[in-house]
Design a protein around this motif. Sequence first.
Motif, short mmCIF file in Angstrom:
data_model
loop_
_atom_site.label_atom_id
_atom_site.label_comp_id
_atom_site.label_asym_id
_atom_site.label_seq_id
_atom_site.Cartn_x
_atom_site.Cartn_y
_atom_site.Cartn_z
N GLY A 1 33.82 85.02 36.62
CA GLY A 1 33.64 83.58 36.68
C GLY A 1 33.24 82.97 35.36
O GLY A 1 33.13 83.65 34.33
N SER A 2 33.01 81.65 35.39
CA SER A 2 32.67 80.89 34.20
C SER A 2 31.45 80.02 34.44
O SER A 2 31.17 79.61 35.58
CB SER A 2 33.85 79.98 33.80
OG SER A 2 35.00 80.73 33.49
N LEU A 3 30.74 79.74 33.36
CA LEU A 3 29.62 78.80 33.36
C LEU A 3 29.60 78.07 32.04
O LEU A 3 30.05 78.62 31.03
CB LEU A 3 28.29 79.52 33.56
CG LEU A 3 27.89 80.00 34.95
CD1 LEU A 3 26.60 80.80 34.87
CD2 LEU A 3 27.71 78.82 35.90
N ARG A 4 29.05 76.87 32.05
CA ARG A 4 28.81 76.16 30.79
C ARG A 4 27.35 75.76 30.71
O ARG A 4 26.81 75.14 31.63
CB ARG A 4 29.68 74.91 30.69
CG ARG A 4 29.60 74.27 29.31
CD ARG A 4 30.51 73.08 29.15
NE ARG A 4 29.99 71.89 29.81
CZ ARG A 4 30.41 70.66 29.55
NH1 ARG A 4 31.37 70.45 28.65
NH2 ARG A 4 29.90 69.63 30.20
N LEU A 5 26.74 76.14 29.60
CA LEU A 5 25.36 75.76 29.32
C LEU A 5 25.35 74.58 28.37
O LEU A 5 26.18 74.50 27.46
CB LEU A 5 24.59 76.93 28.71
CG LEU A 5 24.61 78.25 29.48
CD1 LEU A 5 23.73 79.27 28.77
CD2 LEU A 5 24.18 78.06 30.91
N SER A 6 24.38 73.69 28.58
CA SER A 6 24.21 72.54 27.70
C SER A 6 22.86 72.61 27.01
O SER A 6 21.90 73.16 27.55
CB SER A 6 24.30 71.24 28.50
OG SER A 6 25.55 71.11 29.13
N CYS A 7 22.80 72.02 25.84
CA CYS A 7 21.57 71.99 25.03
C CYS A 7 21.51 70.60 24.40
O CYS A 7 22.27 70.29 23.48
CB CYS A 7 21.66 73.08 23.98
SG CYS A 7 20.32 73.14 22.77
N ALA B 1 24.95 70.22 22.52
CA ALA B 1 25.75 71.39 22.20
C ALA B 1 26.01 72.16 23.48
O ALA B 1 25.26 72.05 24.46
CB ALA B 1 25.03 72.27 21.18
N TYR B 2 27.10 72.94 23.46
CA TYR B 2 27.52 73.64 24.66
C TYR B 2 27.82 75.11 24.37
O TYR B 2 28.22 75.47 23.26
CB TYR B 2 28.80 73.01 25.23
CG TYR B 2 28.66 71.56 25.58
CD1 TYR B 2 29.07 70.56 24.69
CD2 TYR B 2 28.11 71.16 26.80
CE1 TYR B 2 28.94 69.23 25.01
CE2 TYR B 2 27.98 69.83 27.12
CZ TYR B 2 28.39 68.86 26.22
OH TYR B 2 28.26 67.53 26.54
N LEU B 3 27.63 75.93 25.40
CA LEU B 3 28.08 77.31 25.37
C LEU B 3 28.94 77.52 26.61
O LEU B 3 28.41 77.55 27.73
CB LEU B 3 26.90 78.28 25.37
CG LEU B 3 27.28 79.77 25.37
CD1 LEU B 3 27.98 80.15 24.07
CD2 LEU B 3 26.05 80.66 25.58
N GLN B 4 30.25 77.60 26.41
CA GLN B 4 31.18 77.87 27.50
C GLN B 4 31.35 79.37 27.62
O GLN B 4 31.71 80.02 26.64
CB GLN B 4 32.53 77.20 27.22
CG GLN B 4 33.59 77.50 28.26
CD GLN B 4 33.30 76.86 29.59
OE1 GLN B 4 32.90 75.70 29.67
NE2 GLN B 4 33.49 77.62 30.68
N MET B 5 31.10 79.89 28.81
CA MET B 5 31.14 81.32 29.04
C MET B 5 32.21 81.63 30.09
O MET B 5 32.11 81.16 31.23
CB MET B 5 29.78 81.83 29.51
CG MET B 5 28.66 81.49 28.55
SD MET B 5 27.07 82.18 29.04
CE MET B 5 26.73 81.22 30.52
N ASN B 6 33.21 82.40 29.70
CA ASN B 6 34.29 82.79 30.60
C ASN B 6 34.31 84.30 30.79
O ASN B 6 33.70 85.04 30.01
CB ASN B 6 35.64 82.33 30.02
CG ASN B 6 35.73 80.83 29.87
OD1 ASN B 6 35.14 80.06 30.64
ND2 ASN B 6 36.47 80.38 28.87
N SER B 7 35.02 84.75 31.80
CA SER B 7 35.15 86.20 32.07
C SER B 7 33.79 86.88 32.09
O SER B 7 33.61 87.94 31.47
CB SER B 7 36.08 86.85 31.04
OG SER B 7 37.35 86.24 31.03
#
Length: 125
Positions: free
Chosen positions: A14-20, A77-83
């Motif tokens: 799955g995927s998640l996106r973190l925000s800062c 800022a973002y960290l997009q996390m896939n797989s």
Amino acid sequence: QLVQSGGGLVQPGGSLRLSCTASGFALDYLSVGWFRQAPGKEREGLGCIGRSGSNTNYADSVKGRFTVSRENGENTAYLQMNSLEPEDTAIYYCAGDLAGVCYPNGDYLSSVDYWGQGTQVTVSS
């Protein structure tokens, strides 16, 4: 301060996106790094992004799966996390460097002037 959001529980693959989000100052004064710490392990640098967003660097462990980005107009800022994999389970932190540095490896930042509060990411079926 840097205020983080996102994170949570996701299944493998799955995927998640973190925000800062910067609160009280303009994010474009900072380069931003992302880090994580799993239980019983040392903190690991994941990557960074320079002030303008044109310079990004990644750890080998996440290259091709994670993407750092920023929207200075939104002060975020973002960290997009896939797989995502179970090994990605950790507390994730963003950090800001007033020097604006984004090194290609190692600590990624020259120093940390601001830390986010951290957010838990759990990858499990």
